[in-house]
Design a protein around this motif. Structure first.
Motif, PDB file in Angstrom:
ATOM      1  N   ASP A  56      -1.852  13.411   1.415  1.00 18.68           N
ATOM      2  CA  ASP A  56      -0.515  12.905   1.717  1.00 18.68           C
ATOM      3  C   ASP A  56      -0.540  11.757   2.719  1.00 18.68           C
ATOM      4  N   HIS A  57      -1.704  11.417   3.216  1.00 20.69           N
ATOM      5  CA  HIS A  57      -1.819  10.353   4.206  1.00 20.69           C
ATOM      6  C   HIS A  57      -1.502   8.998   3.580  1.00 20.69           C
ATOM      7  N   LYS A  58      -0.631   8.243   4.253  1.00 22.89           N
ATOM      8  CA  LYS A  58      -0.311   6.888   3.814  1.00 22.89           C
ATOM      9  C   LYS A  58      -0.783   5.943   4.898  1.00 22.89           C
ATOM     10  N   SER A  59      -1.328   4.828   4.477  1.00 24.56           N
ATOM     11  CA  SER A  59      -1.768   3.844   5.453  1.00 24.56           C
ATOM     12  C   SER A  59      -0.555   3.220   6.130  1.00 24.56           C
ATOM     13  N   ARG A  60      -0.786   2.662   7.262  1.00 29.50           N
ATOM     14  CA  ARG A  60       0.284   2.016   8.014  1.00 29.50           C
ATOM     15  C   ARG A  60       0.884   0.862   7.204  1.00 29.50           C
TER      16      ARG A  60
END
Length: 91
Positions: free
Chosen positions: A4-8
């Protein structure tokens, strides 16, 4: 690994897309906006943005509209805007 991690960068791009969608809502005529099903807080923020004349204040209000739109599904709004653009205002 967290899927679920999204880049900045991706988060910023999504935020800008929501702000552009908000700008389109602000630009709509009042009657077309009324037929759309929007949360009351979002509708109030859009109405306020229409009244603001100062460029900086209006920009901040559009950003706020983008923040509000993070908490709702933008797909129905995009679909309604597409119908309006194509001239088909049916639900």
């Amino acid at each position: 690994m967290d899927t679920d991690h999204k880049s900045r960068t991706r988060k910023k791009a999504e935020d800008r897309a929501l702000q552009r969608l908000g700008q389109q809502l602000v630009a709509l005529p009042h009657g077309q906006l009324q037929i759309m099903e929007l949360p009351d807080e979002l509708r109030t923020a859009i109405e306020l943005a229409r009244k603001i004349k100062s460029h900086g204040a209006r920009r901040r209000q559009i950003q706020y509209i983008g923040v509000l739109m993070r908490h709702i599904d933008p797909q129905p709004i995009e679909t309604a805007l597409e119908r309006i653009r194509s001239g088909n205002r049916q639900k």
